[in-house]
Design a protein around this motif. Sequence first.
Motif, mmCIF file in Angstrom:
data_model
loop_
_atom_site.group_PDB
_atom_site.id
_atom_site.type_symbol
_atom_site.label_atom_id
_atom_site.label_comp_id
_atom_site.label_asym_id
_atom_site.label_seq_id
_atom_site.Cartn_x
_atom_site.Cartn_y
_atom_site.Cartn_z
ATOM 1 N N GLY A 135 0.794 -1.228 0.000
ATOM 2 C CA GLY A 135 0.000 0.000 0.000
ATOM 3 C C GLY A 135 0.824 1.274 0.000
ATOM 4 O O GLY A 135 0.302 2.381 0.123
ATOM 5 N N ARG A 159 2.150 -13.767 -5.860
ATOM 6 C CA ARG A 159 0.701 -13.936 -5.765
ATOM 7 C C ARG A 159 0.222 -15.086 -6.669
ATOM 8 O O ARG A 159 -0.573 -15.939 -6.254
ATOM 9 C CB ARG A 159 -0.009 -12.635 -6.154
ATOM 10 N N GLY A 203 -2.681 -11.605 -1.486
ATOM 11 C CA GLY A 203 -1.512 -10.944 -0.898
ATOM 12 C C GLY A 203 -0.968 -11.704 0.299
ATOM 13 O O GLY A 203 0.246 -11.863 0.459
ATOM 14 N N ARG A 225 11.795 -18.324 -3.637
ATOM 15 C CA ARG A 225 12.457 -17.083 -4.091
ATOM 16 C C ARG A 225 13.508 -17.407 -5.167
ATOM 17 O O ARG A 225 13.591 -16.755 -6.199
ATOM 18 C CB ARG A 225 13.097 -16.333 -2.935
HETATM 19 N N1 LIG Z 1 9.707 -8.994 -4.464
HETATM 20 C C1 LIG Z 1 8.689 -9.448 -3.689
HETATM 21 C C2 LIG Z 1 7.351 -9.006 -3.923
HETATM 22 C C3 LIG Z 1 6.334 -9.517 -3.124
HETATM 23 N N2 LIG Z 1 6.652 -10.435 -2.159
HETATM 24 C C4 LIG Z 1 5.601 -11.032 -1.318
HETATM 25 C C5 LIG Z 1 5.453 -10.279 -0.024
HETATM 26 C C6 LIG Z 1 4.209 -9.443 -0.229
HETATM 27 O O1 LIG Z 1 3.495 -9.262 0.982
HETATM 28 C C7 LIG Z 1 3.403 -10.253 -1.206
HETATM 29 C C8 LIG Z 1 2.541 -9.421 -2.132
HETATM 30 O O2 LIG Z 1 3.368 -8.443 -2.743
HETATM 31 P P1 LIG Z 1 2.683 -7.269 -3.595
HETATM 32 O O3 LIG Z 1 3.772 -6.263 -3.930
HETATM 33 O O4 LIG Z 1 1.920 -7.854 -4.719
HETATM 34 O O5 LIG Z 1 1.679 -6.689 -2.536
HETATM 35 P P2 LIG Z 1 1.274 -5.168 -2.314
HETATM 36 O O6 LIG Z 1 0.858 -4.641 -3.644
HETATM 37 O O7 LIG Z 1 2.524 -4.498 -1.783
HETATM 38 O O8 LIG Z 1 0.178 -5.279 -1.314
HETATM 39 O O9 LIG Z 1 4.366 -10.973 -2.001
HETATM 40 C C9 LIG Z 1 7.957 -10.831 -1.933
HETATM 41 O O10 LIG Z 1 8.204 -11.645 -1.015
HETATM 42 N N3 LIG Z 1 8.954 -10.343 -2.720
#
Ligand SMILES: Nc1ccn([C@H]2C[C@H](O)[C@@H](COP(=O)(O)OP(=O)(O)O)O2)c(=O)n1
Length: 225
Positions: A13, A39, A96, A109
């Motif tokens: 957010g 997601r 999310g 990852r």
């Molecule tokens: N590079 C990332 C992006 C997202 N994540 C994980 C952690 C986040 O809470 C969820 C969802 O990310 P996302 O950016 O889609 O969610 P928001 O738009 O910030 O609410 O995925 C992650 O571990 N590494």
Amino acid sequence: MSFPVITIDGPSGSGKGTISQLVAQKLGYHFLDSGALYRVTGVAAKFHGVAMDDEPALAQIAANLDVRFETGADAGVKIILEGADVTREVRSEEGGMNASRVGALPTVRQALLARQRAFAVQPGLVADGRDMGTVVFPDAPVKVFLTASARERAQRRYKQLLEKGESVSFDDILADIEARDERDSSRAAAPLKPAQDALLLDSTGMSIDDVFNAVMRAFEDRVIP
Ligand SMILES: Nc1ccn([C@H]2C[C@H](O)[C@@H](COP(=O)(O)OP(=O)(O)O)O2)c(=O)n1
Ligand SMILES: Nc1ncnc2c1ncn2[C@@H]1O[C@H](COP(=O)(O)OP(=O)(O)O)[C@@H](O)[C@H]1O
């Protein structure tokens, strides 16, 4: 100057997706919504009856995602997983939360790393996520860590989901955001934290334009000699 990658990391957010897309559009760069990959992994796991803590099975799913992102003229990006439109599930709060759960698993990852790095092609890339500036693109010339107070971010997400016709409560959204903040920043693998060389931007009370202009200034200061 190394390859033109701008990373915008931050908690849920904070405005990462909005600002990243505006900057990518302005510069004619590609855009990576890394969160969408986590997601989609969560949605695919649910599809196939895989538990959100079954790391070997989740890593297998992440490594073999059959997903494509269709950029529509006005309806935004449509997400097609194994032939089905899963945009709504992917963008939901449950989506999310599950993404945050699978994102805490190191082999998930690792399975998504090459796919994210493949987005870095000419003429440049704007990448939004949690670890873009710390792990995925550590040599990016421009790194921004975008945040805002939890309440401001919950208010933004609440308004965003209401506008999409979701029936949500502010208190639930705030609790989700605080839970994800905690999990994303306390996990051992690629925790949510600013890169040493990131510009820290607290957007609480800032308009979208103000944040956009601040990021563009950082780009002009660090990339254009
Ligand atoms: N590079 C990332 C992006 C997202 N994540 C994980 C952690 C986040 O809470 C969820 C969802 O990310 P996302 O950016 O889609 O969610 P928001 O738009 O910030 O609410 O995925 C992650 O571990 N590494
Ligand atoms: N500075 C801001 N002020 C007010 N609303 C914002 C601001 N930045 C983003 N928003 C809005 O907040 C919501 C969440 O933004 P989003 O880009 O999805 O955040 P993130 O990708 O960090 O989760 C969107 O509806 C967006 O339009």
